[in-house]
Design an enzyme around this catalytic site. Structure first.
Site, PDB file in Angstrom:
ATOM      1  N   HIS A 240       6.231  -8.000  -1.184  1.00 45.87           N
ATOM      2  CA  HIS A 240       5.126  -8.503  -2.003  1.00 45.87           C
ATOM      3  C   HIS A 240       4.727  -7.521  -3.108  1.00 45.87           C
ATOM      4  O   HIS A 240       3.621  -7.573  -3.619  1.00 45.87           O
ATOM      5  CB  HIS A 240       3.912  -8.834  -1.114  1.00 45.87           C
ATOM      6  CG  HIS A 240       4.132 -10.039  -0.245  1.00 45.87           C
ATOM      7  ND1 HIS A 240       3.326 -10.365   0.831  1.00 45.87           N
ATOM      8  CD2 HIS A 240       5.085 -11.017  -0.293  1.00 45.87           C
ATOM      9  CE1 HIS A 240       3.770 -11.479   1.391  1.00 45.87           C
ATOM     10  NE2 HIS A 240       4.839 -11.887   0.745  1.00 45.87           N
TER      11      HIS A 240
ATOM     12  N   ASP B 133       0.784  -1.244   0.000  1.00 47.03           N
ATOM     13  CA  ASP B 133       0.000   0.000   0.000  1.00 47.03           C
ATOM     14  C   ASP B 133       0.814   1.293   0.000  1.00 47.03           C
ATOM     15  O   ASP B 133       0.231   2.390   0.014  1.00 47.03           O
ATOM     16  CB  ASP B 133      -0.975   0.001   1.193  1.00 47.03           C
ATOM     17  CG  ASP B 133      -0.269  -0.138   2.549  1.00 47.03           C
ATOM     18  OD1 ASP B 133       0.920   0.226   2.658  1.00 47.03           O
ATOM     19  OD2 ASP B 133      -0.924  -0.603   3.505  1.00 47.03           O
TER      20      ASP B 133
HETATM   21  P1  OAD Z   1      -3.058 -10.996   7.814  1.00 51.57           P
HETATM   22  O1  OAD Z   1      -4.408 -10.466   7.444  1.00 51.57           O
HETATM   23  O2  OAD Z   1      -2.811 -12.441   7.621  1.00 51.57           O
HETATM   24  O3  OAD Z   1      -2.774 -10.653   9.360  1.00 51.57           O
HETATM   25  C1  OAD Z   1      -3.030  -9.371   9.881  1.00 51.57           C
HETATM   26  C2  OAD Z   1      -2.482  -9.335  11.294  1.00 51.57           C
HETATM   27  O4  OAD Z   1      -2.616  -7.998  11.770  1.00 51.57           O
HETATM   28  C3  OAD Z   1      -3.211 -10.243  12.294  1.00 51.57           C
HETATM   29  O5  OAD Z   1      -2.246 -10.946  13.064  1.00 51.57           O
HETATM   30  C4  OAD Z   1      -3.985  -9.248  13.167  1.00 51.57           C
HETATM   31  O6  OAD Z   1      -4.140  -9.697  14.517  1.00 51.57           O
HETATM   32  C5  OAD Z   1      -3.074  -8.050  13.117  1.00 51.57           C
HETATM   33  N1  OAD Z   1      -3.721  -6.753  13.372  1.00 51.57           N
HETATM   34  C6  OAD Z   1      -4.995  -6.376  13.142  1.00 51.57           C
HETATM   35  N2  OAD Z   1      -5.187  -5.098  13.489  1.00 51.57           N
HETATM   36  C7  OAD Z   1      -4.002  -4.636  13.950  1.00 51.57           C
HETATM   37  C8  OAD Z   1      -3.539  -3.376  14.452  1.00 51.57           C
HETATM   38  N3  OAD Z   1      -4.355  -2.338  14.544  1.00 51.57           N
HETATM   39  N4  OAD Z   1      -2.252  -3.290  14.846  1.00 51.57           N
HETATM   40  C9  OAD Z   1      -1.410  -4.347  14.736  1.00 51.57           C
HETATM   41  N5  OAD Z   1      -1.787  -5.557  14.275  1.00 51.57           N
HETATM   42  C10 OAD Z   1      -3.058  -5.698  13.873  1.00 51.57           C
HETATM   43  O7  OAD Z   1      -1.979 -10.087   7.048  1.00 51.57           O
HETATM   44  P2  OAD Z   1      -0.467 -10.426   6.712  1.00 51.57           P
HETATM   45  O8  OAD Z   1       0.178 -11.208   7.786  1.00 51.57           O
HETATM   46  O9  OAD Z   1       0.161  -9.141   6.285  1.00 51.57           O
HETATM   47  O10 OAD Z   1      -0.039 -11.386   0.474  1.00 51.57           O
HETATM   48  O11 OAD Z   1      -0.645 -11.329   5.438  1.00 51.57           O
HETATM   49  C11 OAD Z   1       0.492 -11.737   4.730  1.00 51.57           C
HETATM   50  C12 OAD Z   1       0.197 -11.788   3.258  1.00 51.57           C
HETATM   51  O12 OAD Z   1      -0.970 -12.575   3.028  1.00 51.57           O
HETATM   52  C13 OAD Z   1      -0.132 -10.458   2.634  1.00 51.57           C
HETATM   53  O13 OAD Z   1       1.013  -9.727   2.259  1.00 51.57           O
HETATM   54  C14 OAD Z   1      -0.930 -10.841   1.443  1.00 51.57           C
HETATM   55  C15 OAD Z   1      -1.808 -11.910   2.051  1.00 51.57           C
HETATM   56  O14 OAD Z   1      -2.311 -12.854   1.196  1.00 51.57           O
HETATM   57  C16 OAD Z   1      -0.215 -11.138  -0.809  1.00 51.57           C
HETATM   58  O15 OAD Z   1      -1.136 -10.462  -1.233  1.00 51.57           O
HETATM   59  C17 OAD Z   1       0.839 -11.746  -1.661  1.00 51.57           C
END
Ligand code: OAD
Length: 255
Positions: free
Chosen positions: A124, A109
């Site tokens: 990514h 983003d």
């Molecule tokens: P996820 O959606 O899997 O995880 C989001 C994380 O953020 C979770 O552990 C939540 O608990 C946490 N969270 C939510 N609100 C929050 C806040 N206000 N502060 C801190 N943490 C918070 O997202 P990613 O781990 O980024 O890939 O996912 C990894 C990849 O999977 C992404 O880059 C994307 C997706 O498919 C691609 O698009 C290639």
């Protein structure tokens, strides 16, 4: 916020002050407070509403290129309308306490860069860029308005292939240079902050373990436990837009 332990905030500030090389490894959670949906959260996550096989794979794109193009155009518009939040801004401020600080993000983003972070590795890709299907021609900062009268997806003006978002889809390789540099930094940093990722997607999810095994201190910031919580020395439980400003406040008290 009530769960945030002041002793752990102090210890985080202490570890940042002691560290020379810091890596901040982020996921979708760091942008949640900017109004950008995460992926895996049960009700609000994108993958709860949309099928990643249709929207985030090469086969899905080839099966229905227009649908995939339009979904990314919708998300491009969304991220451009949103602003960095206090979590992103605090990460920029942490640069003042480290000899070297690199943000390694899974997010597409641009919000770390827009907040002002100096060193950002985008593992990514970036949703504001598009490229031709074989990747030879890249169009930074794609303007959807300019191309809206042509049949979607537009074709590359150099090679006439379909254009696609310059993001990493499931089953695709991460950009080699970015991945190698990320593991090199993980294995040589003093401290890694792991912020807002569920730790489900490899190889990025292995970075905290690589840092820990190489002797770094690892701290997680997340309102929920993740798949990689066990790799952290401790966790600051809470939203990054609330927790990280507390850490910066604590650091300021020390100077
Ligand atoms: P996820 O959606 O899997 O995880 C989001 C994380 O953020 C979770 O552990 C939540 O608990 C946490 N969270 C939510 N609100 C929050 C806040 N206000 N502060 C801190 N943490 C918070 O997202 P990613 O781990 O980024 O890939 O996912 C990894 C990849 O999977 C992404 O880059 C994307 C997706 O498919 C691609 O698009 C290639």
């Amino acid at each position: 916020m009530s769960e945030l332990n002041p002793e752990l905030v102090e210890r985080t500030a202490q570890w940042i002050a002691e560290a020379g090389v810091v890596v901040v490894f982020t996921g979708a959670g760091v942008s949640a407070e900017s109004g950008i949906p995460t992926f895996r959260e049960a009700r609000s996550g994108l993958w709860a509403k949309y099928d990643p096989l249709r929207l985030a794979t090469v086969d899905g794109f080839l099966n229905d290129p227009r649908l995939v193009w339009e979904w990314y155009a919708y998300r491009r518009k969304l991220v451009r309308e949103k602003e960095p939040n206090p979590g992103h801004v605090s990460i920029v401020e942490l640069e003042g306490w480290a000899d070297e600080l690199t943000v390694i993000t899974q997010n597409v983003d641009s919000l770390h860069k827009r907040a002002g972070s100096t060193n950002v590795i985008e593992l990514h890709g970036n949703i504001t860029r598009v490229k031709c299907f074989n990747g030879a021609h890249v169009y930074p900062d794609w303007n959807d308005e300019a191309g809206k009268d042509v049949e979607l997806p537009p074709l590359c003006e150099h090679c006439a292939q379909l254009l696609r978002p310059d993001v990493v889809w499931f089953g695709e390789q991460l950009p080699t240079g970015a991945l190698e540099e990320s593991f090199r930094l993980a294995e040589s940093c003093d401290l890694m902050l792991v912020i807002g990722t569920s730790g489900n997607v490899q190889p990025a999810a292995s970075l905290p373990a690589a840092a820990r095994e190489a002797g770094a201190r690892v701290i997680e910031v997340n309102p929920e436990a993740s798949e990689i919580t066990h790799t952290a020395h401790f966790m600051l439980r809470g939203a990054s837009g609330e927790v990280l400003p507390e850490v910066v406040r604590e650091l300021r008290k020390r100077t």
